[in-house]
Design a protein around this motif. Structure first.
Motif, PDB file in Angstrom:
ATOM      1  N   CYS A 101      28.928  21.052  71.228  1.00  0.00           N
ATOM      2  CA  CYS A 101      30.568  21.068  70.797  1.00  0.00           C
ATOM      3  C   CYS A 101      30.520  21.546  69.540  1.00  0.00           C
ATOM      4  O   CYS A 101      30.281  20.383  68.821  1.00  0.00           O
ATOM      5  N   GLU A 102      31.141  22.381  68.452  1.00  0.00           N
ATOM      6  CA  GLU A 102      31.841  22.358  67.782  1.00  0.00           C
ATOM      7  C   GLU A 102      32.586  21.524  67.482  1.00  0.00           C
ATOM      8  O   GLU A 102      33.705  21.450  68.780  1.00  0.00           O
ATOM      9  N   LYS A 103      33.315  21.480  65.987  1.00  0.00           N
ATOM     10  CA  LYS A 103      34.868  20.374  66.412  1.00  0.00           C
ATOM     11  C   LYS A 103      35.627  21.729  66.261  1.00  0.00           C
ATOM     12  O   LYS A 103      35.447  22.614  65.639  1.00  0.00           O
ATOM     13  N   PRO A 104      36.909  21.433  66.303  1.00  0.00           N
ATOM     14  CA  PRO A 104      37.429  20.334  66.803  1.00  0.00           C
ATOM     15  C   PRO A 104      37.259  20.223  68.199  1.00  0.00           C
ATOM     16  O   PRO A 104      36.679  21.207  69.179  1.00  0.00           O
ATOM     17  N   ALA A 112      41.110  16.148  74.618  1.00  0.00           N
ATOM     18  CA  ALA A 112      40.554  15.689  73.824  1.00  0.00           C
ATOM     19  C   ALA A 112      39.498  13.806  74.521  1.00  0.00           C
ATOM     20  O   ALA A 112      38.207  14.211  75.254  1.00  0.00           O
ATOM     21  N   LYS A 113      40.489  13.435  75.190  1.00  0.00           N
ATOM     22  CA  LYS A 113      40.480  12.216  76.196  1.00  0.00           C
ATOM     23  C   LYS A 113      39.619  12.697  77.287  1.00  0.00           C
ATOM     24  O   LYS A 113      39.628  12.214  77.789  1.00  0.00           O
ATOM     25  N   LEU A 114      40.297  13.409  78.474  1.00  0.00           N
ATOM     26  CA  LEU A 114      39.901  14.275  78.922  1.00  0.00           C
ATOM     27  C   LEU A 114      38.188  14.798  78.911  1.00  0.00           C
ATOM     28  O   LEU A 114      37.466  14.073  79.769  1.00  0.00           O
ATOM     29  N   LEU A 351      36.815  11.972  69.492  1.00  0.00           N
ATOM     30  CA  LEU A 351      37.731  11.338  70.076  1.00  0.00           C
ATOM     31  C   LEU A 351      38.589  10.513  68.796  1.00  0.00           C
ATOM     32  O   LEU A 351      39.975  10.909  68.384  1.00  0.00           O
ATOM     33  N   GLU A 352      37.864   9.464  68.506  1.00  0.00           N
ATOM     34  CA  GLU A 352      38.605   8.725  67.689  1.00  0.00           C
ATOM     35  C   GLU A 352      38.621   9.672  66.190  1.00  0.00           C
ATOM     36  O   GLU A 352      39.967   9.377  66.286  1.00  0.00           O
ATOM     37  N   PHE A 353      37.968  10.395  65.652  1.00  0.00           N
ATOM     38  CA  PHE A 353      38.471  11.116  64.803  1.00  0.00           C
ATOM     39  C   PHE A 353      40.016  11.666  64.719  1.00  0.00           C
ATOM     40  O   PHE A 353      40.884  11.976  64.168  1.00  0.00           O
ATOM     41  N   GLU A 354      39.878  12.238  65.811  1.00  0.00           N
ATOM     42  CA  GLU A 354      40.909  13.196  66.306  1.00  0.00           C
ATOM     43  C   GLU A 354      42.069  12.689  66.449  1.00  0.00           C
ATOM     44  O   GLU A 354      43.022  13.797  66.195  1.00  0.00           O
TER      45      GLU A 354
END
Ligand SMILES: NC(=O)c1ccc[n+]([C@@H]2O[C@H](COP(=O)([O-])OP(=O)(O)OC[C@H]3O[C@@H](n4cnc5c(N)ncnc54)[C@H](O)[C@@H]3O)[C@@H](O)[C@H]2O)c1
Length: 382
Positions: A101-104, A112-114, A351-354
């Motif tokens: 998947c592309e970011k974000p 993002a957590k889901l 997720l950690e980055f975001e």
């Protein structure tokens, strides 16, 4: 080695980058699983048909749901605008497909957590398009830091600037709408800087930030008026890493003259390493050693000593390009699928980055320091 069926959704900037990567990954690496370019999706159908021919896919569709459930598709590449990532990724995981998947990853931290949870529960492989951490120059900087080349890391300073929204007369696009893009410069550009800072200095513990929207409205492309810009053009954060090192992160999509200035300096107790994506084949290093009168910054040009450069080219200094980073990303992802190993960065790493970009926005909105709940330690590449 199993052959892997590819389904690609989207044929814009990143759709083409994924297609080019799939087209050359086997030729460049030689040890990646065989792939079949099974199905390409875009809208309208004419566009899908045209791009399937151009990219070499066997079939085309305008129905992403049909692509995701197609029995011949093993991997789904998602290169659509941000607001579709969550729905497409969750549907693909539910259908048993590996997802690039592309970011974000998502519009919001909750989404993002889901998605990270769904990926972990599925046991399938995921990859998120944080391509700049695939640069051999970046891995080499990580190795030098690990080997103590600049001593203990005490300070990080990073910028990611472009000028695609610098002109107030540039048309309004989906990137300006919260419901379509989520964050502005942070979600589009800042997350790449965070991915690199994370790989060099580890996770951020807390930060205090500010942000602004410079151009509050933009003209509609059909000439019917102007629409509001709902997200930030610039953001800046002072950060404290878990390691104790201090840093600053700054991003702008309205910085005239900057085309892809994803640049950083890592300051250590015995030297400094610098990088700028606009000169992506170079590292600058300063080391406080040898005669004082002969000290100065040294330029390291990437070459065969910096894996996987030699898979592309046997001669140093001939230079890799942006799309080569996507080929490296594709190789890592396909090998992870084939060997049942973790890909990097997967949904949990993303997720950690975001968490960090959303913490920057939260700090700016609340006008206060924000503490980040850091997840499990994540792997880096070197
Ligand atoms: N990794 C990077 O360096 C990088 C760079 C640019 C963009 N991106 C990310 O890539 C994603 C796409 O950005 P882009 O610049 O390629 O956008 P783009 O507008 O160039 O391409 C989007 C594509 O999605 C297609 N699409 C839209 N709705 C669709 C639907 N319902 N069904 C099928 N296809 C549909 C569009 O027709 C288009 O082909 C964004 O999430 C963006 O943040 C990543």
């Amino acid at each position: 080695m199993k052959s892997v069926g590819i389904g690609l959704i989207g044929t814009g900037f990143m759709g083409k980058a994924h297609a080019l990567a799939y087209g050359s990954v086997n030729a460049v690496f030689g040890d990646t699983p065989d792939i079949r370019l099974e199905l390409l999706c875009d809208t309208p159908t004419d566009q899908a048909n045209k791009m399937a021919r151009q990219f070499g896919f066997s079939r085309a569709t305008d129905d992403w749901r049909g692509l995701i459930t197609d029995p011949k598709v093993d991997v789904v590449s998602i290169t659509t605008p941000n607001n579709m990532h969550r729905e497409l990724a969750l549907a693909a995981l539910a259908a048993g497909k590996h997802v690039w998947c592309e970011k974000p990853l998502a519009l919001t931290l909750e989404d993002a957590k889901l998605m990270a949870r769904a990926a972990a529960d599925s046991g399938l492989k995921t990859m998120v398009g944080y391509n700049y951490v695939r640069n051999p120059a970046f891995s080499h900087a990580q190795r030098m830091i690990k080997d103590g080349a600049i001593g203990e890391i005490v300070h990080f300073r990073g910028w990611v600037d472009e000028d695609y929204q610098a002109d107030p007369n540039t048309d309004w696009t989906w990137r300006a709408r919260l419901a379509d893009a989520g964050l502005g410069a942070l979600g589009d550009l800042g997350c790449h800087l965070v991915s690199m800072a994370h790989g060099l200095c580890g996770p951020v513990q807390s930060l205090v930030a500010d942000m602004q929207t410079i151009h509050k409205t933009r003209p509609l492309s059909d000439g019917t008026g102007r629409a509001a810009v709902e997200n930030e053009d610039t953001a800046t954060a002072l950060v404290r890493f878990v390691s104790g090192a201090q840093g600053s992160l700054s991003t702008s999509r309205s910085a005239w003259g900057r085309k892809n200035r994803l640049a950083w300096e890592v300051h250590g107790t015995r030297g400094m390493i610098c990088f700028d994506q606009e000169r992506m084949n170079e590292l600058q290093i300063y080391q406080n050693s040898g005669p004082k009168g002969e000290q100065g910054f040294k330029t390291i040009l990437t070459g065969p000593e910096h894996a996987p450069y030699s898979n592309f080219c046997p001669a140093p200094g001939h230079q890799l390009g942006f799309n080569d980073l996507k080929v490296i990303e594709a190789a890592d992802f396909l090998n992870a699928i084939n060997n049942d190993t973790a890909a990097y960065p997967d949904f949990s790493n993303a997720l950690e980055f975001e968490k960090q970009i959303h913490a920057i926005a939260e700090s700016a909105q609340l006008d206060k320091r924000v503490v980040i709940e850091v997840g499990a330690e994540i792997q880096t590449i070197c």
